[in-house]
Design a protein around this motif. Structure first.
Motif, short mmCIF file in Angstrom:
data_model
loop_
_atom_site.label_atom_id
_atom_site.label_comp_id
_atom_site.label_asym_id
_atom_site.label_seq_id
_atom_site.Cartn_x
_atom_site.Cartn_y
_atom_site.Cartn_z
N ILE A 132 51.83 -27.27 -49.76
CA ILE A 132 51.83 -25.88 -49.32
C ILE A 132 51.19 -24.93 -50.32
CG2 ILE A 132 53.75 -26.12 -47.69
CD1 ILE A 132 55.60 -24.99 -49.80
N GLY A 133 50.85 -25.44 -51.51
CA GLY A 133 50.10 -24.61 -52.45
C GLY A 133 48.63 -24.58 -52.08
N ASP A 134 47.85 -23.70 -52.69
CA ASP A 134 46.43 -23.58 -52.34
C ASP A 134 45.62 -24.81 -52.75
OD1 ASP A 134 46.90 -21.16 -51.27
OD2 ASP A 134 45.79 -19.99 -52.77
N TRP A 135 45.96 -25.36 -53.88
CA TRP A 135 45.12 -26.39 -54.49
C TRP A 135 44.87 -27.57 -53.56
CZ3 TRP A 135 47.02 -30.62 -58.24
CH2 TRP A 135 45.93 -31.32 -58.77
N LEU A 136 45.95 -28.11 -52.98
CA LEU A 136 45.82 -29.31 -52.13
C LEU A 136 46.20 -29.05 -50.68
CD1 LEU A 136 47.24 -32.00 -54.59
CD2 LEU A 136 44.85 -31.50 -54.08
N TRP A 137 46.27 -27.78 -50.29
CA TRP A 137 46.64 -27.41 -48.92
C TRP A 137 45.74 -28.11 -47.90
CZ3 TRP A 137 49.30 -25.86 -44.96
CH2 TRP A 137 48.65 -25.35 -43.82
N GLY A 138 46.38 -28.71 -46.90
CA GLY A 138 45.66 -29.17 -45.73
C GLY A 138 45.07 -30.56 -45.80
N TYR A 139 45.09 -31.18 -46.97
CA TYR A 139 44.51 -32.53 -47.05
C TYR A 139 45.39 -33.53 -46.31
CZ TYR A 139 41.05 -31.06 -50.48
OH TYR A 139 40.00 -30.45 -51.11
N ALA A 140 44.74 -34.33 -45.46
CA ALA A 140 45.48 -35.29 -44.65
C ALA A 140 46.17 -36.34 -45.53
CB ALA A 140 44.54 -35.98 -43.66
N TRP A 141 45.50 -36.77 -46.58
CA TRP A 141 46.09 -37.83 -47.40
C TRP A 141 47.41 -37.40 -48.02
CZ3 TRP A 141 47.06 -36.80 -52.50
CH2 TRP A 141 46.31 -35.80 -53.12
N LEU A 142 47.51 -36.09 -48.34
CA LEU A 142 48.74 -35.63 -48.98
C LEU A 142 49.89 -35.56 -47.98
CD1 LEU A 142 50.06 -34.76 -51.58
CD2 LEU A 142 49.34 -32.42 -51.12
N SER A 143 49.61 -35.11 -46.76
CA SER A 143 50.70 -35.08 -45.78
C SER A 143 51.07 -36.50 -45.36
CB SER A 143 50.34 -34.19 -44.58
OG SER A 143 49.33 -34.77 -43.81
N ASP A 144 50.08 -37.41 -45.34
CA ASP A 144 50.39 -38.82 -45.04
C ASP A 144 51.28 -39.41 -46.13
OD1 ASP A 144 48.82 -38.56 -42.82
OD2 ASP A 144 47.10 -39.65 -43.63
N LEU A 145 50.96 -39.09 -47.38
CA LEU A 145 51.77 -39.58 -48.50
C LEU A 145 53.20 -39.05 -48.40
CD1 LEU A 145 51.97 -40.97 -51.34
CD2 LEU A 145 51.35 -38.75 -52.32
N HIS A 146 53.31 -37.75 -48.11
CA HIS A 146 54.62 -37.11 -47.99
C HIS A 146 55.43 -37.79 -46.88
CE1 HIS A 146 57.38 -33.77 -48.70
NE2 HIS A 146 57.45 -33.55 -47.40
N ALA A 147 54.77 -38.07 -45.76
CA ALA A 147 55.47 -38.72 -44.63
C ALA A 147 55.88 -40.14 -44.99
CB ALA A 147 54.57 -38.71 -43.40
N ALA A 148 55.02 -40.86 -45.70
CA ALA A 148 55.35 -42.22 -46.10
C ALA A 148 56.56 -42.23 -47.04
CB ALA A 148 54.15 -42.89 -46.78
#
Lengths: 97, 180
Positions: free
Chosen positions: B119-135
């Motif tokens: 949710i910060g600006d730096w990595l906002w919106g990257y699919a890999w990060l939300s996939d990692l979070h979900a995993a």
């Protein structure tokens, strides 16, 4: 103790059944035949030409969902019609991001 | 009965459990209150992990990581005893429980951090990060279920209710081969 386990398991199962997280209100687009959809890359190029920074484009309820920064440089999670590329806004009564 | 788990440790345990449940449920439902509940639960859980690690250095005897963390050999030996049904009762965490504590704290920390980065600006919106979070969210569910299974198993094996102990802080005093 058994109650604990049961309630936690039940919660977990209900949650799973409800699908993945989303941080926006209800939004959907009309069904468009596959051959009439314009490619996601085209939407991305169009938005980038307008000053957006696009970080992810995916399908959501027949819409294209875009994550990135809009032309004002603000964080955006936006939805677009897959044929007209018109912006579709989530229902306002839910929290929008 | 002897005093084992101190008040802060118990408070942090249940608060962490509550925030993980709140984060899990709000993450899979409730877009309406997503920011309020999911984000707050994430910050809270991250803060609790930091506090717990700090308390693991300076807290009361059985709260300290150095009291319960064991190396791979000792843990393996304990696991073999569990399989053979001959493992001693630990007053504090047993070696497998200790690694579970560490694994739970580590995965919650990773969840909290990946959520904050998303949710910060730096990595906002990257699919890999939300996939990692979900995993990681699935991993924490698995660990929690294993944790509960371990608690139930150990409670039965040594005929003491470890869930109650995490509320009262008290356990049956050491006797025989019990490890203090």
């Amino acid at each position: 103790m058994m109650m604990n386990i049961k309630s936690i398991t039940t919660l977990a199962l209900i949650s799973v059944a409800c699908g993945a997280a989303f941080a926006h209100g209800n939004v959907s687009c009309p069904v468009v035949p596959k051959e009439e959809k314009r490619p996601q890359m085209e939407l991305q190029r169009k938005l980038e030409a307008e000053g957006w920074k696009v970080r992810q484009v995916k399908n959501y309820n027949n819409c294209y969902e875009v994550y990135g920064f809009d032309e004002k440089g603000e964080k955006a999670e936006a939805f677009f019609h897959p044929k007209t590329f018109e912006r579709v806004h989530p229902e306002p009564e839910k929290s929008e991001k | 009965m002897v005093r084992v788990w101190d008040g802060l440790q118990r408070g942090l345990h249940w608060l962490l459990a509550a925030s993980v449940i709140a984060a899990w449920v709000s993450g899979h439902w409730a877009e309406q209150w997503f920011d309020e509940i999911h984000h707050m639960a994430g910050y809270l859980a991250g803060g609790i992990v930091l506090l717990r690690l700090g308390w693991g250095g300076i807290g009361s005897r059985y709260a300290r990581l150095s009291q319960f963390m064991r190396g791979p050999h000792a843990t393996d030996a304990y696991a073999r005893q569990v399989i053979a049904g001959t493992e001693p009762r630990y007053i504090g965490h047993n070696p497998l429980g200790a690694w579970m504590v560490l694994a739970l704290l580590a995965v919650v920390a990773a969840l909290s951090l990946s959520g904050m980065l998303y949710i910060g600006d730096w990595l906002w919106g990257y699919a890999w990060l939300s996939d990692l979070h979900a995993a990681l969210a699935w991993l924490i569910l698995l660990l929690v279920l294993l944790h509960i299974a371990g608690v139930v198993f150990t409670s039965r094996r040594h005929r003491e209710n470890l869930v109650t102990a995490m509320f009262t802080g008290r356990k049956r005093a050491a006797e025989g081969d019990d490890i203090e």
